[in-house]
Motif scaffolding. Sequence first.
Motif, PDB file in Angstrom:
ATOM      1  N   ILE A   1       3.385   7.621   5.463  1.00  0.00           N
ATOM      2  CA  ILE A   1       2.707   6.377   5.083  1.00  0.00           C
ATOM      3  C   ILE A   1       1.702   5.986   6.171  1.00  0.00           C
ATOM      4  O   ILE A   1       0.566   5.604   5.890  1.00  0.00           O
ATOM      5  N   ALA A   2       2.124   6.133   7.434  1.00  0.00           N
ATOM      6  CA  ALA A   2       1.226   5.797   8.551  1.00  0.00           C
ATOM      7  C   ALA A   2       0.040   6.750   8.605  1.00  0.00           C
ATOM      8  O   ALA A   2      -1.100   6.335   8.846  1.00  0.00           O
TER       9      ALA A   2
ATOM     10  N   ASP B   1      -2.452   5.851   6.021  1.00  0.00           N
ATOM     11  CA  ASP B   1      -3.161   4.637   6.444  1.00  0.00           C
ATOM     12  C   ASP B   1      -4.222   4.965   7.493  1.00  0.00           C
ATOM     13  O   ASP B   1      -5.361   4.531   7.386  1.00  0.00           O
TER      14      ASP B   1
ATOM     15  N   LYS C   1      -3.121   2.910   1.274  1.00  0.00           N
ATOM     16  CA  LYS C   1      -1.827   2.252   1.413  1.00  0.00           C
ATOM     17  C   LYS C   1      -0.835   2.875   0.439  1.00  0.00           C
ATOM     18  O   LYS C   1      -0.867   2.570  -0.753  1.00  0.00           O
ATOM     19  N   LEU C   2       0.037   3.752   0.931  1.00  0.00           N
ATOM     20  CA  LEU C   2       1.070   4.344   0.079  1.00  0.00           C
ATOM     21  C   LEU C   2       2.233   3.374  -0.056  1.00  0.00           C
ATOM     22  O   LEU C   2       2.649   2.760   0.916  1.00  0.00           O
ATOM     23  N   LYS C   3       2.766   3.278  -1.278  1.00  0.00           N
ATOM     24  CA  LYS C   3       3.947   2.430  -1.483  1.00  0.00           C
ATOM     25  C   LYS C   3       5.195   3.309  -1.517  1.00  0.00           C
ATOM     26  O   LYS C   3       5.098   4.532  -1.674  1.00  0.00           O
TER      27      LYS C   3
ATOM     28  N   SER D   1       4.683  -0.063   4.935  1.00  0.00           N
ATOM     29  CA  SER D   1       3.314   0.083   4.435  1.00  0.00           C
ATOM     30  C   SER D   1       2.576  -1.256   4.497  1.00  0.00           C
ATOM     31  O   SER D   1       1.408  -1.334   4.896  1.00  0.00           O
ATOM     32  N   PHE D   2       3.275  -2.318   4.122  1.00  0.00           N
ATOM     33  CA  PHE D   2       2.725  -3.673   4.182  1.00  0.00           C
ATOM     34  C   PHE D   2       2.438  -4.094   5.625  1.00  0.00           C
ATOM     35  O   PHE D   2       1.333  -4.529   5.957  1.00  0.00           O
TER      36      PHE D   2
ATOM     37  N   ILE E   1       2.073  -2.464   8.557  1.00  0.00           N
ATOM     38  CA  ILE E   1       1.064  -1.798   9.385  1.00  0.00           C
ATOM     39  C   ILE E   1      -0.359  -2.093   8.913  1.00  0.00           C
ATOM     40  O   ILE E   1      -1.304  -1.898   9.664  1.00  0.00           O
ATOM     41  N   SER E   2      -0.514  -2.564   7.674  1.00  0.00           N
ATOM     42  CA  SER E   2      -1.881  -2.906   7.256  1.00  0.00           C
ATOM     43  C   SER E   2      -2.157  -4.401   7.402  1.00  0.00           C
ATOM     44  O   SER E   2      -3.209  -4.794   7.900  1.00  0.00           O
ATOM     45  N   LYS E   3      -1.202  -5.252   6.996  1.00  0.00           N
ATOM     46  CA  LYS E   3      -1.496  -6.694   6.931  1.00  0.00           C
ATOM     47  C   LYS E   3      -1.410  -7.411   8.281  1.00  0.00           C
ATOM     48  O   LYS E   3      -2.165  -8.356   8.523  1.00  0.00           O
TER      49      LYS E   3
END
Lengths: 75, 351
Positions: free
Chosen positions: A43-44, A47, A53-55, B237-238, B240-242
Motif C-alpha cells: 500500500i505504501a 502511494d 491509494k490502495l484500499k 492507506s488513509f 499515510i495520505s491524509k
Amino acid sequence: MKTQKFLRNFASQFDEVDPETIKIETRFRDIEGWSSLTALSIIAMADEEYNVKLKGDDIRKAVTVEDLFNIINSK
Amino acid sequence: MSFLHIPNVRLAGVAACVPKAILENSNYGLFSAEEAEKFMATTGVERRRKADPETTTGDLCIKAAEKLIKDLGWTKEGIDVLIFVTQTPDYILPATSCLIQNKLKLREDIYALDISLGCSGWIYGLEVISSLLSHGQLRKGLLLVGDTMLKPCSVEDKSTYPLFGDAGTASAIEYDDGLPGFKFHTATDGSGYEAIIIPDGGYRNEVMPSSLVMTEIEPGIKRNRLQTVLDGMNVFSFGISKAPESIKMLAEKFKIDLEQVDYFLFHQANLYMNEKIRKKLKIPMEKVPYSLKNYGNTSSATIPLTMVTEIIHDISSESKSIIACGFGVGLSWGTVQFITDTLVISEIIEF
C-alpha cells in the motif's frame, strides 16, 4: 505504467526473496515471507511510487501480482 | 475548506493519568517469541497500561484534572467550560461530562459537553473549547480526553489487543487577549466508517444474544460484535495520505514554515504508519516524539500523553512551535498549530 518496473518495486517489499522468482503471474500470498506487514508495504509502495491509494479490499480481492498491477493501473 | 484560526486563547497546561497495571507484549499469549519481536519492531508498542474493571476513562481524566488544577494554581470555581472527549464513556447515557462536573466538584453554572471522537479527538476538542473561550466571557476551560480501548478489545484479537492502551488526560485552556492562539484544519470521510468500528451495542445493531458470540475471523483474530474491529490496511492507506496532506494544507493556508516547527505530535497509531508519515513530510526524527513504546495506541489520549511522557521538560521550560495531527476512527482527522508559552506540564500520574 511499466510491468518490469512494477515487478521490481513489488519484489523489493520482500526481504529475503530473489526478485527473479517473482513473476507477473505469481500468486503473491504464496511468496515466502508474505505477511500482513507486506500488504501494508505494498500500500505504501503504491502511494509513494504511483500516487495511488490502495484500499484493503483491493488487496483482499487480488490473487496475482498482475491483479495488483491492474488495480493500480485503473486508479 | 475547514480552516479556523482562533486567537486570544492559550494552552495553559497538560496532565495525564495511566493505570498502574502494565501489560508486556513479550508475554502476550497469542504471540510466539518471534512474532512478539516482529510485532514490537513494526508497531513500536512494547507495553501498555490497562485499567482495572472498576476504573473508567472518566476516572483517569478526573485524576489528571485534579493534578493539573493543583499544578496550575487554578481554582475549581474559576472553571467555566468542561469538555470530555472519548469513545469509551462511563454510560451510554447520561453524558460523562455531567458526572465529571459533580465528581470534580465544579460549579453547577458550567458549560459541559461530551464529544464522541477517537484518534482525532484532542484536536477537535481543542477547537471546540478554544472557540467557546475566545470570546472572553467564558475564561477558563478543561479539556478532558482519553479512552480505555482495551475494554472493548478482544484479548484473543492480535490485531487490536497488543496495540491499544488506556489513558486519560487533561488540558487547560484559557482566554488570553492578544495571543496568537490556535490554527486548525479538520476533515471527515464517513465512507470509511467501518475501518474502525464496534458493530453492535448502538441503535443500528442493538445488543442481542448474537452480539456475544465469539467468532474466529482468521487465525489469531477472535472477537464478538461488541468488540473493536480494526481494518489495518484501510486505516494505513488513509493515514499515510491524509495526515501529511492535512499538515501541508494547514502550513500553506497559514504560511507556516514546517522547518521552523519544533515538534510534530502525531496521533500514536503505530510506528510503521507514523514513520511513513514522518518520512513523507521529511521531518527529522528528533522532532517526532513517540509514547507508543511504553503506552501503545491510547486512542484520543495519544497527543497530550506524548507531551507529558516524552517532552515534558523541553516544552515546559521554553516557548515552542508545535504541530499536532490526529487521524483515525470516523474516519476523522485534524491538525493544529500553536506556540507554547509558559506551559505547565504535570508529571505523569498512575492510578
